[in-house]
Write a protein that holds these residues in place. Structure first.
Motif, short mmCIF file in Angstrom:
data_model
loop_
_atom_site.label_atom_id
_atom_site.label_comp_id
_atom_site.label_asym_id
_atom_site.label_seq_id
_atom_site.Cartn_x
_atom_site.Cartn_y
_atom_site.Cartn_z
N ALA A 1 0.87 -1.18 0.00
CA ALA A 1 0.00 0.00 0.00
C ALA A 1 0.90 1.23 0.00
N VAL A 2 0.62 2.16 -0.90
CA VAL A 2 1.46 3.36 -1.04
C VAL A 2 0.65 4.60 -0.71
N VAL A 3 1.18 5.43 0.19
CA VAL A 3 0.54 6.68 0.57
C VAL A 3 1.44 7.86 0.22
N GLN B 1 11.22 -3.51 -2.88
CA GLN B 1 11.58 -4.56 -3.83
C GLN B 1 10.28 -5.12 -4.42
N PRO B 2 9.90 -4.67 -5.60
CA PRO B 2 8.56 -4.99 -6.13
C PRO B 2 8.32 -6.47 -6.35
N GLU B 3 9.38 -7.24 -6.56
CA GLU B 3 9.20 -8.66 -6.80
C GLU B 3 8.61 -9.39 -5.60
N ARG B 4 8.61 -8.75 -4.44
CA ARG B 4 8.05 -9.36 -3.22
C ARG B 4 6.53 -9.28 -3.18
N TYR B 5 5.92 -8.50 -4.07
CA TYR B 5 4.51 -8.18 -3.92
C TYR B 5 3.66 -8.72 -5.07
N ALA B 6 2.45 -9.18 -4.67
CA ALA B 6 1.48 -9.67 -5.66
C ALA B 6 0.64 -8.52 -6.21
N GLN C 1 7.00 4.25 -10.95
CA GLN C 1 7.04 3.67 -12.29
C GLN C 1 7.76 2.32 -12.27
N ARG C 2 8.84 2.24 -11.53
CA ARG C 2 9.59 0.98 -11.42
C ARG C 2 8.73 -0.12 -10.79
N ILE C 3 8.02 0.21 -9.74
CA ILE C 3 7.19 -0.77 -9.03
C ILE C 3 6.03 -1.24 -9.90
N VAL C 4 5.34 -0.31 -10.53
CA VAL C 4 4.19 -0.67 -11.37
C VAL C 4 4.65 -1.48 -12.58
N ARG C 5 5.77 -1.10 -13.16
CA ARG C 5 6.30 -1.80 -14.33
C ARG C 5 6.61 -3.26 -14.01
N ASP C 6 7.03 -3.51 -12.78
CA ASP C 6 7.35 -4.88 -12.37
C ASP C 6 6.09 -5.67 -12.04
N ILE C 7 5.16 -5.06 -11.31
CA ILE C 7 4.01 -5.80 -10.81
C ILE C 7 2.93 -6.00 -11.86
N ALA D 1 -3.37 9.09 -9.56
CA ALA D 1 -2.31 10.02 -9.95
C ALA D 1 -0.98 9.29 -10.08
N ALA D 2 -0.83 8.17 -9.37
CA ALA D 2 0.39 7.38 -9.44
C ALA D 2 0.64 6.81 -10.84
N LEU D 3 -0.42 6.64 -11.62
CA LEU D 3 -0.30 5.98 -12.91
C LEU D 3 0.12 6.93 -14.03
N ILE D 4 0.16 8.21 -13.73
CA ILE D 4 0.54 9.21 -14.74
C ILE D 4 2.02 9.07 -15.07
N GLY D 5 2.30 8.90 -16.33
CA GLY D 5 3.69 8.79 -16.78
C GLY D 5 4.27 7.40 -16.74
#
Length: 354
Positions: A68-70, A149-154, A175-181, A195-199
């Motif tokens: 969860a990201v705040v 470390q995004p690889e840890r998350y479903a 961007q790095r986290i979303v690109r991985d997950i 707003a996190a998805l912009i760009g």
């Protein structure tokens, strides 16, 4: 004589005006009292996770982790307006993810303890979150996005709050986290969270939002609450998402609107939070555990019926529904009145009184 007559007339006018004001005050007080708001169920401010009925059906096996990201933005430098993240958009999904077998980590752009925004209408789930020792520790020490470390998350879930408009868009670690997950898991967001998805671009260079069905806090919702929103924020979120190539799905004002496009799940506003959380569990391949519909959710359903089918249908539905949230229905009556939709405002207060 003329002077005496004028003074007498003025005295009668003042007395009449004061009498009318007193009458309106008494009538207003009588109306509010007739709503019987004191009998509305109150949340348990001392609630714990064990007080949440759905936690009795908790999945004990660990199915994985959800991030969860705040936001870390608590205030704009040139403004006293408080920003931060919305408690209810974090607390309710947190318990739902935990109850369905997932460990939940909380991250923010800067790490540390971000600013929380508390709204009215807190429930047992919200107070249980605030009272939980483990949660308090997670909130004091949110993980900096650079350390994730995004690889840890479903799945990754972006919590809303006005601060997201300043530090989520184009953030390199987001961007790095979303690109991985995204290619293998679930990406979800609610209210201002999209707003996190912009760009964000995928590994093949394609913008994530291009051609995607999506929703978020709408221009109409934003401008009703903040008249200068177009100047205060870097952009209006709905406009920006459309400019990024998304197909925006707008629902009714301040009511649940869930949009699912494959592994991308978005909700329009805080009243979409439970729906987003349940959709995440389903998208991860699980049947969510049983959960009673909350009074707030029941009121949202009644309001949606009112919008689509009218007052009679909503009253009929309410007659066979469990306890609803009277204050939420009255809030919509106030909003309608402020927008000069006076017949709708009158009908909504009728619905609340049923």
């Amino acid at each position: 004589m003329n002077g005496r007559r004028y003074l007498k007339w003025a005295g009668w006018s003042v007395a009449t005006l004061l009498g009318l004001c007193a009458l309106l005050f008494v009538a207003g007080w009588a109306y509010i009292d007739s709503l019987d708001l004191e009998r509305e169920p109150k949340a348990n401010i001392h609630a714990t996770a064990n007080d949440l009925p759905f936690m009795a059906h908790r999945i004990t096996e660990t199915r994985g982790r959800i991030l969860a990201v705040v936001t870390s933005t608590h205030q704009r430098a040139d403004s006293k307006r408080k920003l931060g993240y919305e408690l209810t958009e974090l607390s309710r999904p947190y318990w739902w993810f935990v109850a369905n077998g997932y460990q939940v980590d909380i991250a923010s752009p800067l790490g540390g303890e971000p600013t929380m925004v508390l709204d009215d209408g807190l429930t047992d789930a919200d107070y249980a979150f605030l009272n939980d020792a483990q949660v308090k520790q997670k909130l004091r020490q949110t993980i900096p996005l650079s350390a994730v470390q995004p690889e840890r998350y479903a799945a990754v879930y972006f919590v809303g709050g006005k601060g997201t408009m300043f530090d989520f868009p184009h953030h390199p670690d987001i961007q790095r986290i979303v690109r991985d997950i995204y290619p293998r898991g679930v990406v979800a967001a609610v209210c201002h969270g999209p707003a996190a998805l912009i760009g964000v671009t995928l590994e093949n260079g394609e913008p994530l939002l291009r051609g995607r069905q999506i929703t978020s806090f709408t221009n109409e919702e934003e401008l009703f609450l903040i008249k200068d929103a177009a100047e205060f924020f870097p952009f209006l979120l709905q406009d920006k998402l459309v400019a990024e190539g998304a197909t925006f799905q707008q629902g009714p004002l301040y009511l649940n609107n869930l949009v699912i496009d494959g592994r991308l799940i978005t909700g329009q506003n805080p009243w979409s939070t439970w729906a987003v959380a349940e959709a995440v569990i389903e998208a991860l391949g699980h049947q969510p555990i049983a959960r009673a519909t909350t009074p707030e959710e029941i009121s949202v359903q009644l309001l949606l019926t009112f919008k689509r089918e009218g007052l009679s249908a909503a009253i009929q539905q309410k007659s066979v529904s469990p306890q609803s949230d009277k204050m939420l229905i009255l809030m919509h009556a106030v909003v309608a009145g402020m927008q000069w939709r006076l017949q709708e405002a009158y009908q909504l207060q009728q619905l609340a009184r049923q």
